[in-house]
Design a protein around this motif. Structure first.
Motif, PDB file in Angstrom:
ATOM      1  N   ASP A  84      -5.922   5.681   4.137  1.00 20.05           N
ATOM      2  CA  ASP A  84      -7.315   5.364   3.831  1.00 20.05           C
ATOM      3  C   ASP A  84      -7.729   4.079   4.536  1.00 20.05           C
ATOM      4  OD1 ASP A  84      -9.737   5.798   2.632  1.00 20.05           O
ATOM      5  OD2 ASP A  84      -9.245   4.657   0.842  1.00 20.05           O
ATOM      6  N   GLN A 110       1.404   5.267   1.028  1.00 19.77           N
ATOM      7  CA  GLN A 110       1.086   5.938   2.286  1.00 19.77           C
ATOM      8  C   GLN A 110      -0.358   6.469   2.267  1.00 19.77           C
ATOM      9  OE1 GLN A 110       3.294   4.713   4.173  1.00 19.77           O
ATOM     10  NE2 GLN A 110       4.211   6.500   5.124  1.00 19.77           N
ATOM     11  N   GLU A 146      -2.822   5.097   0.655  1.00 16.21           N
ATOM     12  CA  GLU A 146      -3.693   3.928   0.839  1.00 16.21           C
ATOM     13  C   GLU A 146      -3.671   3.447   2.280  1.00 16.21           C
ATOM     14  OE1 GLU A 146      -3.430   2.035  -3.678  1.00 16.21           O
ATOM     15  OE2 GLU A 146      -2.004   1.409  -2.144  1.00 16.21           O
ATOM     16  N   LEU A 174       0.841  -1.200   0.000  1.00 19.05           N
ATOM     17  CA  LEU A 174       0.000   0.000   0.000  1.00 19.05           C
ATOM     18  C   LEU A 174       0.873   1.246   0.000  1.00 19.05           C
ATOM     19  CD1 LEU A 174      -2.770  -0.891   2.639  1.00 19.05           C
ATOM     20  CD2 LEU A 174      -2.733  -1.382   0.197  1.00 19.05           C
TER      21      LEU A 174
END
Lengths: 218, 203
Positions: free
Chosen positions: B174, B169, B171, B167
């Motif tokens: 989130d 940062q 993501e 992921l």
């Protein structure tokens, strides 16, 4: 993944050159060490120890941590999230009557368009919650890769146990699974598990419930 | 799996625990914990297990290449730790290398017990790392993964998602439902703690 990681992108803007140099060495170690192995749930507690007089003590493996959870009195307190994107459990889904659901799951980035819902039937006397997962939009995975659905602690985000593993096809994939014990303050997390180097697996979160999403504040 | 765990006797008398002052086990050093395990302290064993189980499992996976056998090897490695912690001597060095040696030996024993596959003469050069290089890489991985286990969960989580979860940062932010700045602050703090914990490896 890690070979594309730029340390500078991971840090706040006010990191100075000295600190950056120090952290860069750690960064290199992390990249070279590779992903830590993901402990299967039955290995998350230490093996039972003990002794009997005069000889070796032989104990079964402690692979049933969840059983202690199942002994806890539970009252389902999941939040209902309105009407789902699927059609719910219509007459064709005979034999399964949901006690609550749908509990929606969502992703981010590459899986932001995938969606899933979980429906949970009433628990039996032993607190087994038969459940169904409906999912669509996840990519089909390659050989030796699969998706795993974890039950999580909604407060901490920690995985409690693995509910099931599955693969997907185009359209809506439906998976039946069970989880034991407490249903309050629980979330779910779907990860894609793909083979990594040296027998490891790379687990990437792809979909999660709202409870799981908010767990980062723990 | 039908494996069983065999634990032998030979632990020091329980009375010896009275000579060890009470400490917060989570903050105790590996050496402190091993001394307590040597006296039959189950709580110390649990803390030590949580600190090192993933590292031992990772080492077993690398050595054995089979998840099922590696899982059994973890159980056997910690059985060995429980059995032999009484022989740990603090004046001979810190706990981590001692644990590594015990675990490595238990894993090697487990590997020797499985049937050898029929070997074939390779027709291509072997690009596997040399034994010394492999041992060095295993030790570094052991140290890094053990140090990760010591991080606060919120910091370990962002580091693992970024480095091995694939992921970005954004993501990660989130996924966790927290601001991007918080993700970066936690990453900075976590890497800083790792730097302190891994000073020996950073030389």
């Amino acid at each position: 993944m890690t070979d594309r990681l730029e340390l500078r992108d991971l840090l706040p803007d006010d990191v100075g050159p000295d600190e950056l140099a120090r952290l860069a060495r750690v960064h290199e170690l992390l990249v070279s060490a590779g992903a830590p192995a993901e402990l299967p749930p039955h290995l998350e507690s230490a093996p039972r120890t003990g002794r009997t007089g005069g000889g070796a003590t032989v104990l079964p493996l402690d692979r049933s941590r969840w059983r202690t959870i199942a002994m806890t009195a539970a009252a389902a307190a999941a939040v209902l999230f309105g009407v789902g994107f699927f059609s719910g459990w219509a007459a064709k889904d005979t034999g399964f009557r949901a006690a609550f659901g749908p509990v929606p799951m969502r992703g981010a980035g590459a899986t932001s368009k995938a969606i899933a819902e979980i429906w949970v039937a009433p628990a039996d006397k032993a607190l087994n919650w038969t459940s169904k997962l409906k999912v669509r939009g996840l990519p089909e995975l390659g050989k030796d890769s699969y998706y795993a659905l974890y039950l999580t602690d909604a407060k901490t985000g920690r995985k409690i146990l693995v509910c099931t593993a599955f693969s997907v096809h185009a359209g809506v994939t439906t998976v039946t699974f069970n989880f034991p014990g407490e249903a309050k303050d629980r979330g779910w997390l779907i990860v894609s598990e793909t083979p990594g180097p040296n027998g490891t697996e790379i687990a990437k979160p792809v979909l999660w419930t709202e409870a799981e999403r908010s767990s980062g504040t723990a | 799996m039908t494996a069983t765990l065999a634990l032998s006797l030979g632990l020091p008398a329980a009375a010896a625990t009275a000579t060890i002052p009470a400490v917060d086990l989570r903050a105790a050093t590996d050496g402190d914990l091993l001394q307590r395990v040597g006296t039959g302290d189950r709580d110390a064993f649990e803390v030590l297990y949580r600190r090192y189980a993933r590292s031992v499992f990772g080492l077993a996976l690398r050595r054995l290449g089979d998840r099922g056998i590696a899982e059994d090897a973890v159980q056997e490695a910690f059985a060995s730790v429980w059995r032999s912690a009484g022989t740990y001597r603090r004046d001979r060095g810190p706990g981590a290398p001692w644990l590594y040696t015990v675990a490595r030996n238990a894993i090697a024993d487990r590997g020797r017990r499985r049937p050898e596959p029929v070997s074939e003469v390779p027709d291509t050069p072997d690009h596997e790392p040399l034994p010394g290089e492999r041992a060095e890489a295993e030790w570094v991985s052991w140290r890094v993964h053990s140090a990760l286990e010591e991080l606060p969960f919120s910091e370990r989580q962002v580091i693992e998602l970024a480095y091995w979860g694939g992921l970005s940062q954004t993501e990660v932010a989130d996924f966790l439902g927290i601001p991007l700045g918080t993700v970066k602050t936690r990453t900075r703090s976590g890497l800083g703690r790792l730097a302190a914990a891994l000073e020996g490896e950073l030389e």
